[in-house]
Design a protein around this motif. Structure first.
Motif, short mmCIF file in Angstrom:
data_model
loop_
_atom_site.label_atom_id
_atom_site.label_comp_id
_atom_site.label_asym_id
_atom_site.label_seq_id
_atom_site.Cartn_x
_atom_site.Cartn_y
_atom_site.Cartn_z
N ALA A 1 -17.76 19.66 0.52
CA ALA A 1 -16.69 20.60 0.88
C ALA A 1 -15.51 19.90 1.54
O ALA A 1 -14.36 20.34 1.41
N ASP A 2 -15.75 18.80 2.25
CA ASP A 2 -14.66 18.13 2.96
C ASP A 2 -14.57 16.64 2.68
O ASP A 2 -13.76 15.95 3.31
N GLN A 3 -15.37 16.11 1.75
CA GLN A 3 -15.34 14.67 1.48
C GLN A 3 -15.52 14.40 -0.01
O GLN A 3 -16.08 15.22 -0.75
N VAL A 4 -14.99 13.25 -0.43
CA VAL A 4 -15.29 12.69 -1.75
C VAL A 4 -15.79 11.28 -1.52
O VAL A 4 -15.52 10.68 -0.47
N GLY A 5 -16.47 10.72 -2.51
CA GLY A 5 -16.97 9.37 -2.30
C GLY A 5 -17.59 8.79 -3.55
O GLY A 5 -17.70 9.44 -4.59
N PHE A 6 -17.96 7.52 -3.42
CA PHE A 6 -18.66 6.85 -4.51
C PHE A 6 -19.65 5.89 -3.89
O PHE A 6 -19.54 5.52 -2.72
N LEU B 1 -24.83 -1.86 -16.39
CA LEU B 1 -24.01 -0.98 -15.56
C LEU B 1 -24.28 0.46 -15.95
O LEU B 1 -24.07 0.84 -17.12
N VAL B 2 -24.75 1.27 -15.00
CA VAL B 2 -25.03 2.69 -15.25
C VAL B 2 -23.97 3.49 -14.50
O VAL B 2 -23.80 3.34 -13.29
N CYS B 3 -23.26 4.31 -15.21
CA CYS B 3 -22.15 5.08 -14.61
C CYS B 3 -22.54 6.56 -14.54
O CYS B 3 -22.89 7.18 -15.55
N GLU B 4 -22.49 7.13 -13.34
CA GLU B 4 -22.82 8.54 -13.13
C GLU B 4 -21.65 9.20 -12.41
O GLU B 4 -21.57 9.21 -11.18
N LEU B 5 -20.70 9.69 -13.16
CA LEU B 5 -19.48 10.28 -12.61
C LEU B 5 -19.65 11.79 -12.51
O LEU B 5 -20.01 12.45 -13.49
N PRO C 1 0.83 -1.21 0.00
CA PRO C 1 0.00 0.00 0.00
C PRO C 1 0.86 1.26 0.00
O PRO C 1 1.84 1.36 0.73
N HIS C 2 0.50 2.20 -0.83
CA HIS C 2 1.18 3.48 -0.83
C HIS C 2 0.20 4.54 -1.31
O HIS C 2 -0.75 4.26 -2.05
N ARG C 3 0.44 5.77 -0.87
CA ARG C 3 -0.43 6.87 -1.23
C ARG C 3 0.15 7.61 -2.43
O ARG C 3 1.37 7.83 -2.51
N GLU C 4 -0.74 8.00 -3.34
CA GLU C 4 -0.36 8.80 -4.49
C GLU C 4 -1.57 9.62 -4.91
O GLU C 4 -2.71 9.34 -4.51
N GLU C 5 -1.31 10.64 -5.69
CA GLU C 5 -2.41 11.47 -6.18
C GLU C 5 -3.21 10.69 -7.22
O GLU C 5 -2.64 10.15 -8.17
N CYS C 6 -4.50 10.61 -7.03
CA CYS C 6 -5.33 9.85 -7.94
C CYS C 6 -6.72 10.48 -8.03
O CYS C 6 -7.14 11.24 -7.16
N ASP C 7 -7.39 10.13 -9.13
CA ASP C 7 -8.73 10.65 -9.43
C ASP C 7 -9.73 9.49 -9.33
O ASP C 7 -9.56 8.45 -9.99
N LEU C 8 -10.75 9.65 -8.50
CA LEU C 8 -11.74 8.58 -8.33
C LEU C 8 -12.43 8.25 -9.64
O LEU C 8 -12.75 7.08 -9.91
N ASN C 9 -12.68 9.28 -10.46
CA ASN C 9 -13.35 9.00 -11.75
C ASN C 9 -12.48 8.12 -12.64
O ASN C 9 -12.98 7.21 -13.31
#
Length: 632
Positions: free
Chosen positions: A562-567, A511-515, A482-490
């Protein structure tokens, strides 16, 4: 020096103790006598003042009656031979009433016409007093009549004047305010009944009283004056309080002197017992204790700390940084931690530090530091609790390794279940490449260069497509630290959906995708988040694969605040029974026939490792929605 005789010492001790006891008794007796004498002196002085004020008040009242008599006699003389008319009589009566408001009635008889002013009262006592005044030629007073009235009769050459006066009004007029605030003035008749009184104080707490006859004017009347208790002066209270405090201080001093020797012996015995108890308690602790002064000098260590670093207390006491147990490979780190502690910036939750045992072994510790406060409330230094966490660190490393193996196993299981679908997905670009290769050979034989270039480009596109599928499979399956890196959830979601789409299509699930657009970049492990998405999507596909065709739908969506991202992953399957909700995230718990029950447990561990949350809820139209939230 020779030893003293025990009997002589005891006798001397009794004599020494007798003197302070006798002095204390004499002091208390003197204080009591002084207070009693002061009290008696005050009472005698108050009595003399009371007598003087009573005599003054009595003469003041007599003077008022004498003035009234003179004015009445002058009016009666003016009425001789009818020289006083009705108008003059009333005018002079009003003047006398103004001078003496107690006058409530006036009657002159023996003139040509009787003259009356105010209240007229017929009484046998008044007739008797008129005859007495004629016989003596002096004013005569009646006993107290009804309504506390007093009548005076004056006779002169066949003419009689009778005046009625209200005793309460006389007192209200003649008794000054200062007298009423100090005393209660009461007028009693011959039978001791109260006729009139005046007082400026409402309390009935009486002390001194004095009475004297007030006859004339009234026969048998008595003036009684009672003094109210006056509060003790501030100075006197202060003196009394000071004497009492001194007496208490003398008593306490004597008691302390009596107990001093025994108390000191008891304190020394208790100190020795307390020191032995504290030493035994500190030696039994497994937590190391270390105290340092404000300069960083070690002033105390316990046995557990000595065992932890391999040095004795004698070797550590008085040491200054760098300490002998510091790890030579991290002197700068130790120095920075030491400066932070001495500056009062030690973390409240403690900090980790690796020290070196005398035998060279490294010991992982967690240090908690608090100010060292002495009995006067002044900070003398810093007290540190040092906990050996070497075993805990090793256990955490083993647990981390097991979790990584578990995640790897989960990925292998997921890939095993998708192997056939992935084989079909790879077969399509390979078959297309074969067809394009045959076509390219024909175009090359006929010399059609443009068609040949187009066909070769299509072969390259299919090869890249196959290579992309293989790359995603390898990234998902391979063991990954495991390591942290900059990534985009989309971006992670697109790769994951492309990987899982063949399985969904094979089972007839849409599969319905709503990004969401403009998703922020976060620091996370893209492979682990991809594993979470794969597990949740596969569970959603399994949940709705056996439903009717119109309900075989899985919706994957992303979003941010404002303070979270999610899926979230939502299905329209059979839902989660209420009896298994509490155990849904337990390891090795599953409702599937061929499942291992580690998918959701792994997902929750990965999300919590990213300081996020994984939760679910039932959808109103059936099915379940899982939601993952991560900090930005």
């Amino acid at each position: 020096m020779f030893p003293r005789s025990p009997s002589f010492s005891a006798a001397g001790g009794r004599q020494l103790w007798l003197l302070p006891r006798l002095a204390l008794v004499l002091f208390v007796a003197a204080v009591i006598g002084l207070l009693a004498y002061v009290r008696m002196s005050e009472r005698e002085e108050a009595r003399l003042v009371l007598v003087s004020d009573v005599l003054w008040m009595e003469q003041n009242l007599r003077f008022q009656f004498e003035q009234t008599e003179e004015r009445l006699a002058a009016m009666l003389e003016s009425a001789r031979d009818g020289g006083l008319g009705e108008a003059d009589f009333r005018a002079r009566a009003r003047l006398i009433a103004q001078a003496n408001p107690a006058l409530v009635g006036l009657h002159i008889s023996g003139a040509v016409e009787p003259l009356d002013y105010g209240q007229v009262l017929e009484s046998s006592q008044i007739a008797d007093m008129v005859r007495l005044s004629r016989a003596t030629g002096r004013p005569a007073y009646t006993d107290v009549l009804g309504n506390n009235l007093l009548a005076v009769a004056i006779s002169d050459q066949g003419r009689d004047l009778v005046a009625l006066m209200a005793l309460p009004k006389i007192l209200n007029q003649q008794v000054p305010w200062w007298f009423a605030n100090k005393y209660r003035l009461t007028v009693l008749d011959g039978q001791g009944r109260q006729i009139a009184s005046k007082s400026g104080v409402s309390t009935d707490d009486e002390a001194l009283s004095y009475q004297l006859p007030f006859d004339p004017p009234g026969r048998g009347m008595i003036l009684r004056i009672t003094a109210y208790r006056t509060p003790t002066g501030t100075v006197q209270k202060g003196l009394i309080a000071g004497v009492v405090v001194l007496a208490v201080m003398v008593l306490l001093s004597w008691l302390r002197l009596n107990r001093q020797v025994q108390g000191r012996l008891n304190a020394e015995a208790a100190l020795r017992e307390e020191y032995a108890f504290r030493t035994a308690m500190e030696d039994s602790l497994s937590v190391g204790m270390r105290a340092r002064d404000l300069d960083g000098r070690i002033i105390y260590v316990n046995a557990a700390f000595c065992r932890m670093v391999g040095y004795s207390a004698t070797e550590l006491m008085g040491s200054m940084p760098p300490y002998p147990y510091w790890n030579p490979a991290d002197i700068a780190g130790h120095q920075a931690q030491n400066e932070a502690v001495l500056a009062g910036r030690a973390p409240q939750g403690g900090f980790e530090s690796t020290v070196r045992h005398r035998n060279g072994q490294l010991v992982a510790t967690r240090v908690y530091t608090t100010p060292l406060i002495d009995a006067t409330g002044r900070q003398r230094g810093w007290m540190s609790s040092v906990v050996d966490i070497t075993s805990q660190k090793a256990a955490e490393a083993r647990e981390h390794e097991q979790e990584e193996k578990l995640r790897q196993t989960g990925r292998l299981i997921a890939m095993g279940e998708m192997a056939s679908t992935l084989a079909h997905e790879l077969n399509q670009p390979l078959m297309a490449m074969s067809s394009y290769a045959s076509a390219a050979r024909n175009f090359a034989g006929r010399g059609e260069q443009d068609m040949l270039d187009s066909t070769l480009n299509k072969i390259a596109e299919q090869a890249q497509r196959a290579a992309g599928v293989v790359r995603r499979i390898r990234e998902f399956v391979r063991k990954h630290a495991p390591h942290r890196e900059e990534c985009d959830l989309n971006e992670i979601a697109r790769d994951t959906l492309e990987l899982i789409d063949p399985d969904a299509r094979a089972r007839g699930v849409r599969l319905v995708c709503e990004l969401a657009p403009d998703m922020p970049i976060i620091a996370a492990d893209r492979v682990l988040l991809g594993q979470v998405m794969v597990n949740l999507l596969r569970n959603a596909i399994d949940a709705c694969a056996e439903q009717a065709a119109d309900r075989r739908e899985v919706v994957f969506s992303t979003g941010c605040t404002a303070d979270q991202v999610g899926f979230s992953v939502a299905d329209r399957g059979h839902g989660i029974p209420a009896e298994i909700v509490e155990r849904l995230y337990e390891a090795f718990f599953t409702t599937k026939t061929l499942g291992m029950g580690i998918g959701l447990n792994i997902c929750r561990s990965i999300i919590e490792q990213h300081h996020g949350k994984l939760h679910h809820h039932a959808r109103p139209d059936g099915g379940t929605q899982f939601h993952v939230s991560l900090p930005r």
